[in-house]
Design an enzyme around this catalytic site. Structure first.
Site, PDB file in Angstrom:
ATOM      1  N   LYS A  77      -4.241  -5.231 -22.607  1.00  0.00           N
ATOM      2  CA  LYS A  77      -3.500  -6.473 -22.912  1.00  0.00           C
ATOM      3  C   LYS A  77      -4.461  -7.608 -23.254  1.00  0.00           C
ATOM      4  CE  LYS A  77       0.331  -4.839 -20.083  1.00  0.00           C
ATOM      5  NZ  LYS A  77      -0.263  -3.658 -19.431  1.00  0.00           N
TER       6      LYS A  77
HETATM    7  O1  LIG Z   1       5.948  -3.948 -20.434  1.00  0.00           O
HETATM    8  C1  LIG Z   1       5.090  -3.285 -19.863  1.00  0.00           C
HETATM    9  C2  LIG Z   1       3.810  -3.130 -20.369  1.00  0.00           C
HETATM   10  C3  LIG Z   1       2.941  -2.323 -19.704  1.00  0.00           C
HETATM   11  N1  LIG Z   1       3.291  -1.689 -18.559  1.00  0.00           N
HETATM   12  C4  LIG Z   1       2.296  -0.808 -17.936  1.00  0.00           C
HETATM   13  O2  LIG Z   1       2.782   0.549 -18.011  1.00  0.00           O
HETATM   14  C5  LIG Z   1       2.523   1.230 -16.800  1.00  0.00           C
HETATM   15  C6  LIG Z   1       3.825   1.577 -16.118  1.00  0.00           C
HETATM   16  O3  LIG Z   1       3.580   2.241 -14.889  1.00  0.00           O
HETATM   17  P1  LIG Z   1       4.727   2.972 -14.027  1.00  0.00           P
HETATM   18  O4  LIG Z   1       4.004   3.401 -12.792  1.00  0.00           O
HETATM   19  O5  LIG Z   1       5.227   4.139 -14.842  1.00  0.00           O
HETATM   20  O6  LIG Z   1       5.780   1.974 -13.760  1.00  0.00           O
HETATM   21  C7  LIG Z   1       1.599   0.310 -15.999  1.00  0.00           C
HETATM   22  O7  LIG Z   1       0.266   0.579 -16.341  1.00  0.00           O
HETATM   23  C8  LIG Z   1       1.991  -1.067 -16.485  1.00  0.00           C
HETATM   24  O8  LIG Z   1       0.937  -2.000 -16.367  1.00  0.00           O
HETATM   25  C9  LIG Z   1       4.548  -1.849 -18.064  1.00  0.00           C
HETATM   26  O9  LIG Z   1       4.921  -1.276 -17.006  1.00  0.00           O
HETATM   27  N2  LIG Z   1       5.422  -2.636 -18.741  1.00  0.00           N
END
Ligand SMILES: O=c1ccn([C@@H]2O[C@H](COP(=O)(O)O)[C@@H](O)[C@H]2O)c(=O)[nH]1
EC number: 4.1.1.23
Length: 270
Positions: free
Chosen positions: A93
């Site tokens: 990001k």
């Molecule tokens: O909108 C967003 C952007 C990035 N993320 C990232 O994706 C993963 C989600 O992890 P889970 O454990 O599957 O929930 C994580 O690295 C976030 O920083 C997001 O969730 N939403």
């Protein structure tokens, strides 16, 4: 990796699964802590267990930065370990004034050799364009995120009645193409998904929020898939922490397999 190669991988593996490597020392099974590089050992076993079911891997850079210099080494080893035919995403990001963005791009594309990096649109075109000057590399622009705080700014209605996230999508169309830009759209945003798909029918969408955040793979897939695949659906905790015991890799494989088998059904319907 080219658009076409990514699309081919999706149909070859019948999967648009992205495994999120949000690997943390206090979450991985304790027996791994005796290893010289516990996070790399964990990632290696997760990759080996899930590689048949996934087309992409997304280390979230925060989890590696938090470890200091050794974290960057672990990240580099993880990227080097991944087979060349998987798509790699640095979930970092980033985005800053032009010359700084240029350095971020070099860090992730040249030094670490990722295929793509997530970029925040807030600082505008000159903060994003430097990432788009690298051959076969991708910007994944944050458009409509999965978290609650997305309400704070992204839904803000502009004078023309459109929400801010829509302006991000529309304006950024001039910066790159569907062959070097993707968008992050949260899996928790299924109400907005159909309209977003209309705005950008050809772009790949990186969709986090399935699994631990409760997004529905079915709804997202029915709306978001296109003839080239067009989706990368991420699950991090739901896969990598499926078990905290010695069977963690087997449990991760099982979770990834379940998602991949469901994805196959949707791909077969295209
Ligand atoms: O909108 C967003 C952007 C990035 N993320 C990232 O994706 C993963 C989600 O992890 P889970 O454990 O599957 O929930 C994580 O690295 C976030 O920083 C997001 O969730 N939403």
């Amino acid at each position: 990796m080219h658009y076409k190669q990514l699309s081919q991988q999706i149909f070859k593996k019948s999967s648009y699964l992205c495994v999120g490597l949000d690997s943390a020392l206090d979450k991985i099974p304790s027996h791994l802590l005796k290893e010289k590089d516990p996070i790399f050992e964990f990632n290696k076993q997760i990759i080996d267990a899930t590689i048949d079911f996934a087309v992409a891997y997304k280390p979230n850079i925060a989890f590696y930065e938090a470890l200091g210099p050794s974290g960057w080494e672990t990240l580099q080893k993880t990227i080097d370990y991944l087979p060349k035919d998987v798509f790699t995403i640095a979930d970092a990001k980033r985005g800053d004034i032009g010359n700084t963005s240029q350095m971020y791009a070099k860090a992730f594309f040249e030094s670490l050799n990722f295929d793509s990096v997530t970029v925040a649109p807030y600082m505008g075109s000159d903060s994003v364009k430097p990432f788009l000057t690298f051959e076969e590399k991708w910007v994944i622009l944050l458009a409509l995120t999965s978290n609650e705080g997305a309400q704070d700014f992204q839904f803000e209605e502009l004078q023309n009645g459109k929400p801010l996230y829509e302006k991000v999508i529309e304006q950024s169309q001039n910066w790159g193409s569907h062959e070097n830009m993707m968008y992050v759209i949260g899996a928790t945003r299924n109400e907005q998904f159909a309209h977003i798909r209309q705005l950008i029918p050809k772009h790949f969408l990186l969709v986090p929020g399935v699994g631990a955040q409760g997004g529905s793979l079915k709804e997202i897939s029915e709306i978001g898939l296109n003839k080239d695949g067009g989706l990368l659906v991420n699950s991090s905790r739901g896969i990598i922490y499926a078990s905290s015991e010695k069977d963690f890799a087997k449990a991760a494989a099982q979770e990834a397999r379940v998602l991949q088998e469901e994805m196959k059904v949707y791909l077969d319907q295209l």
